[in-house]
Design an enzyme around this catalytic site. Structure first.
Site, short mmCIF file in Angstrom:
data_model
loop_
_atom_site.label_atom_id
_atom_site.label_comp_id
_atom_site.label_asym_id
_atom_site.label_seq_id
_atom_site.Cartn_x
_atom_site.Cartn_y
_atom_site.Cartn_z
N ASP A 103 34.22 20.04 -24.69
CA ASP A 103 35.43 20.40 -25.44
C ASP A 103 35.31 19.89 -26.87
O ASP A 103 35.68 20.58 -27.83
CB ASP A 103 36.69 19.82 -24.79
CG ASP A 103 37.33 20.79 -23.80
OD1 ASP A 103 36.58 21.59 -23.20
OD2 ASP A 103 38.56 20.74 -23.62
N LYS A 152 26.74 6.00 -18.57
CA LYS A 152 27.71 4.91 -18.75
C LYS A 152 27.28 3.77 -17.85
O LYS A 152 28.07 3.17 -17.13
CB LYS A 152 29.12 5.43 -18.42
CG LYS A 152 30.24 4.48 -18.80
CD LYS A 152 30.40 4.25 -20.29
CE LYS A 152 31.31 3.06 -20.54
NZ LYS A 152 31.37 2.67 -21.95
N ASP A 188 30.64 6.93 -24.67
CA ASP A 188 31.59 6.64 -25.75
C ASP A 188 30.90 6.71 -27.11
O ASP A 188 31.42 7.32 -28.06
CB ASP A 188 32.30 5.30 -25.52
CG ASP A 188 31.39 4.20 -24.98
OD1 ASP A 188 30.21 4.49 -24.68
OD2 ASP A 188 31.84 3.05 -24.86
MG MG Z 1 37.35 21.40 -19.59
#
Ligand code: MG
Ligand code: NAI
Length: 361
Positions: A252, A191, A224
């Site tokens: 995740d 980033k 992103d």
């Molecule tokens: Mg986690």
């Protein structure tokens, strides 16, 4: 052939942890019986929330000393409804990760046959990633503080720490991981457009380390934009390296794209081998289903395969994952991935598949 014995510390801990570690232990036993070249000497440690309720600590004070001499740690999950989460997490799992300098967190993701992905037009083989997460510093260094608590002028800081040593060692690990895979392809997540210091150093060190791995193709993605690429162009990715926070979030997403938390494994590695590394499913103690015998054991089997690779037992690891794939492809699945099998039924089927029986029924 020579028989090799591996000393494993099992820490099943809380909720479904003991259910899935018990399943994993059965499967390791079956592998050892079938292959005849390796065996496991497994010691169980009854640490976790019950230990906390009885003794006021999640593990004994000399816990790390007790674990030091093992070849690997096989960990279930922590978390109890009546103990605060920061106590369970900071009382057992994190002290092991940090105390044993397990700075490389490795999270493979792949679509397992028989498990549905939310992605359109993407099937088995289209998504096959390894996310390497920096596991010791960055945004989760614990550096920060709060002053003027509760007043309008209250200040909270959370400082990201990036060190040349820390970034260099995770980049080397990630490039080597990419090099070991057929596509030899690494994506460095960053980033550095918005964060001008630590992330710019991160990019520079990536470019330096890349020189040591001329056969690895690598590219750079802003975090992103990375979420979009993972979702819309999963085939373009292979090995991924990211900071502690970025990889936490991206993994995740990876787990969700691959179908379920119940099939996602992780390894906390000390690449220098000074300490035992720790292998665990990504999920928590899932107390909503604990005791029902329906926890998905696939993540715990897969992390056992990671453990076998780490122990130099590549053949056993591949044999185990092939058995897991066959069982899932045959539709023997727990309810979280759309089936109706119990933990023990999936475990029995994997044991049968390890022994090479044709019928899994
Ligand atoms: Mg986690
Ligand atoms: P969780 O991962 O335990 O459960 C989230 C959801 O996924 C639940 O509906 C659960 O039933 C389901 N699920 C998880 N693993 C499954 C499996 N193997 N088979 C079938 N379904 C499965 O996360 P949650 O509910 O947020 O946290 C519960 C406790 O676990 C908390 O105390 C939390 O702090 C702790 N936790 C511990 C972790 C660890 O030990 N590494 C990681 C994540 C949470």
């Amino acid at each position: 052939m020579k028989m090799k014995t591996h000393k494993i510390a099992a820490i099943p801990a809380d909720g479904i942890g003991p259910e899935v570690i018990d399943a994993g232990t059965q499967v390791l036993g079956a592998l050892s019986d079938h292959l005849g070249t390796l065996s496991f000497d497994i010691t169980r440690f009854a640490w976790g929330s019950d230990h906390y309720k009885a003794h006021g600590v999640m593990m004994p004070e000399d816990g790390l000393d007790q674990l030091k001499s093992f070849d690997a740690i096989y960990f279930g999950a922590v978390g109890a409804p009546d103990v605060p989460d920061h106590i369970t997490l900071w009382g057992l799992r994190l002290p092991i990760c940090q105390g044993f300098d397990q700075y490389a967190n490795v999270r493979p993701t792949r679509i397992i046959p028989g498990v549905n992905t939310p992605l359109k037009d993407v099937g088995v083989g289209d998504l096959d990633w390894v996310i390497v997460r920096e596991n010791s510093e960055g945004e989760y260094s614990g550096n920060g503080g709060r002053t003027h608590k509760g007043l309008p002028e209250e200040v909270g800081t959370e400082v990201s720490i990036f060190t040349r040593v820390g970034v260099t060692r995770i980049m080397r690990f990630a490039f080597a991981m990419a090099q070991s895979r057929p596509r030899k392809l690494l994506t460095v997540v960053t980033k550095s457009n918005a964060q001008r210091f630590g992330m710019v150093m991160w990019d520079e060190i990536a470019a330096e380390v890349a020189q040591e791995f001329p056969d690895v193709t690598w590219d750079k993605m802003l975090v992103d934009a990375m979420t979009v690429r993972m979702t819309l162009d999963p085939q373009s990715l292979d090995t991924i390296v990211a900071t502690n926070l970025h990889a936490d979030i991206l993994s995740d997403l990876a787990g969700a794209l691959a179908g379920s938390l119940g099939v996602a494994p992780t390894a906390n590695i000390d690449p220098e081998g000074r300490f035992p590394s720790m292998f665990e499913p990504i999920h928590g103690s899932a107390f909503d289903i604990a005791g029902n015998g329906i926890a998905n054991p696939v993540a715990t089997f897969w992390t056992a395969a990671q453990m076998l690779d780490h122990l130099g037992e590549g053949t056993a690891s591949a044999h185990l994952m092939a058995a897991v794939d066959r069982v899932c492809a045959a539709g023997i699945l727990t309810p979280d991935v759309g089936g109706s099998a119990t933990t023990q039924e999936v475990t029995d089927a994997v044991i049968k598949a390890i022994r090479g029986r044709n019928s899994l029924g």
